[in-house]
Design an enzyme around this catalytic site. Sequence first.
Site, PDB file in Angstrom:
ATOM      1  N   ASP A 181       0.671  -1.313  -0.085  1.00 49.85           N
ATOM      2  CA  ASP A 181       0.024  -0.125   0.003  1.00 49.85           C
ATOM      3  C   ASP A 181       0.796   1.328  -0.179  1.00 49.85           C
ATOM      4  O   ASP A 181       2.183   1.214   0.216  1.00 49.85           O
ATOM      5  CB  ASP A 181      -0.860  -0.145   1.232  1.00 49.85           C
ATOM      6  CG  ASP A 181      -2.211   0.732   1.071  1.00 49.85           C
ATOM      7  OD1 ASP A 181      -2.274   1.469   0.077  1.00 49.85           O
ATOM      8  OD2 ASP A 181      -3.289   0.411   1.892  1.00 49.85           O
TER       9      ASP A 181
ATOM     10  N   ASP B  15     -11.022   1.984  -2.714  1.00 44.19           N
ATOM     11  CA  ASP B  15     -11.401   1.753  -1.094  1.00 44.19           C
ATOM     12  C   ASP B  15     -13.005   1.817  -1.240  1.00 44.19           C
ATOM     13  O   ASP B  15     -13.625   1.582  -0.287  1.00 44.19           O
ATOM     14  CB  ASP B  15     -10.882   2.831  -0.416  1.00 44.19           C
ATOM     15  CG  ASP B  15      -9.438   2.388   0.114  1.00 44.19           C
ATOM     16  OD1 ASP B  15      -9.153   1.179  -0.095  1.00 44.19           O
ATOM     17  OD2 ASP B  15      -8.755   3.009   0.697  1.00 44.19           O
TER      18      ASP B  15
END
Length: 687
Positions: free
Chosen positions: A440, A501
């Site tokens: 990430d 997301d």
Amino acid sequence: MSLIESSPDGVTIALHTANTTYAVRLDERTVRPIHWGPRISAAEAAEIPAWDSPYQDTFEGWLDGAEDFPVGGGAMFGPAALSFDGGDLHVAGHEIRGDELIVRLRGALEADLHYRVRPDTDVIERWSVVRAGHEVVLTDHAAAVWCVPVRDDYRLTHVTGGWVREGRLHRVEVPEAETTLISRRGVTSHATNPWVMLDDGTATEESGEVWTAALAFSGSWRITVSRTSAGRCSVLGAAGHDRTVTRLLPGEQAVSPIFAALYTGDGFGAASRAWHDYQAKYVLRHAGELRPVLYNSWEATSFDVSDEGQRALAERAAKLGVELFVVDDGWFGARTSDRAGLGDWFPNPHRFPDGLRPLADHIRSLGMDFGLWVEPEMVNPDSDLYRAHPDWTLHQPGVRATELRNQLVLDFTRPDVRDWAFATLDRIIRETGLSFLKWDFNRSFTQARPQSAIGHAQGVYAVIDQLRTTHPGVRVEACAGGGGRVDLGILARTDQVWTSDNTDAVDRLGIQHGYTQVYAPGTMVAWVTDSPNSITGRRVPLPFRFHVAMAGVLGLGGDLTTWTPDELDLAAEMVARYREIRPIVQHGTLYRLLPPEGSLSASQYILDGRIVVFVWRVSGAARTVRVRLRGLDPAVTYQGVSGAALMAAGLTVELPPGEGPVSALVQLQADPLTAQFSGPAEPESLK
Ligand code: GLA
């Protein structure tokens, strides 16, 4: 015909892809684009005159928008591919090396322009290498400029977005101006993505000429589409944003990323399919594999990670047919919120007193692989790592440091930082036996030195490359707060992407539509999560959530401990169904039948005569939908109906009753006899 062919006089060079030709003419001063379209021979290309500007007055750059690599200085007023102080360059020669053409520019420094044809695709990859015998500052250094053939009008297709709203597709007239898509964030970014498609304003999903280019880079970048009043349109692609300069010391060289491009005469859908095909053949390292159905803990547990909690989720996930269990953020250091611990990559001693191995082994004993979330490029100031190495960040002590999500960026241009990152990840892999990393990156750069705009991403590439060499069995998911780092550069080093997301299946239709314009569905990870959605609050029925996620790489991300027995049964059925259709979705060819603009949308995937069609209705009351299929063999029958009929008249799809979002998944298969005896191949018995 060889891939690269010279005209008899040697000055026109034709690069042949599977279906197209790109031709250039070399003169002493520059490289002129001659043709980019359907196949023609070098001899035919040699007959095409180089373009002349209709305006040859003392105020114009006569070749603006009509050079493959415009070097700054002289009468050129468009964006330069290369600018530096002191001197001119000329074409000193060229070389054809198999599938590669190298044009050598020489003068005050050396620049080599590389063109590589990727056999069996329509893609040409271009990049440039610059070196000098003395110290030189490059104020511009692009990979390449792609000049679109002259048309009456030009239209630009691109995406914009932000966190939880990636991939919004736009189609706009190109103004007579310079239109720049840019990231000054040190990462590819959610705000826009490094690709463009250009057409003359008449192309559709299924027809018309489209020229498209994509930059393989994951740091700051820019793509400038220039349209001149003389009628030219060109696209420059470069690593680094507008203020990035490159200082080259004697003997050093600057290698640009690849700026790949392709032409198709068959519309935007064909352009997307050509990109997907190229990724399978030349970008993705493990394209032949099937990506596992994964479970990710983030939406279920957030930072509240415990051995017990993860086991409870894992036991349910395993029963549903999940193949890979990924523990997300919160397993390490003092990371019980986003305020502390980032950088301290040791299992949290309170949460995992015996380390992660027992949990990892338990997950494997349930028949799943084990994966972990990491964010190696970042550090919370409240961490042991930062306390030990405050000088490792892009934000030097004593200089104002903007924290975003309470974190700073580690400087991957530093060899000691890269060595630490590699050693840390290597240790975690060995300690846990993991086979999957979700890598990430959760904030943009601020206060970064100019060289970080390019150098940081190159450092990240080096660490991932080293990890993949050392641990060839480990697969990597790229993520930057969802889809903030999606590009051909990161796809060459990772296996899949966390798309967004935002897991609201209705929003996701648009996000996935934007994603697949260029990137392959077999890299697009999509989780089924809880309803109402944690970000948007929208309620979406479980089958619809599955059907949206099954259009990419299916994952689950809900709190399975709260799902009812009926929901768990349905989920198990859906996972089984996905595993059956997965080769078609992940390795097949995508046709976007209905874009998600109105209340209905539909996608079709086809592989070796096996077809999957998804239809989604987000609102309204329609109960049947007729969708015309694409890409079938007209002479083959599919469960009794000819391909010709399915393409001309369409397939009727029944939607389930109910208001709001409903969806259907239809599978079709070519009937064996017709499939065997159709097409150009002779029946086996006559051979
Ligand atoms: C990012 C990712 C999420 C999750 C969180 C964890 O936002 O996109 O999927 O991993 O970080 O902090």
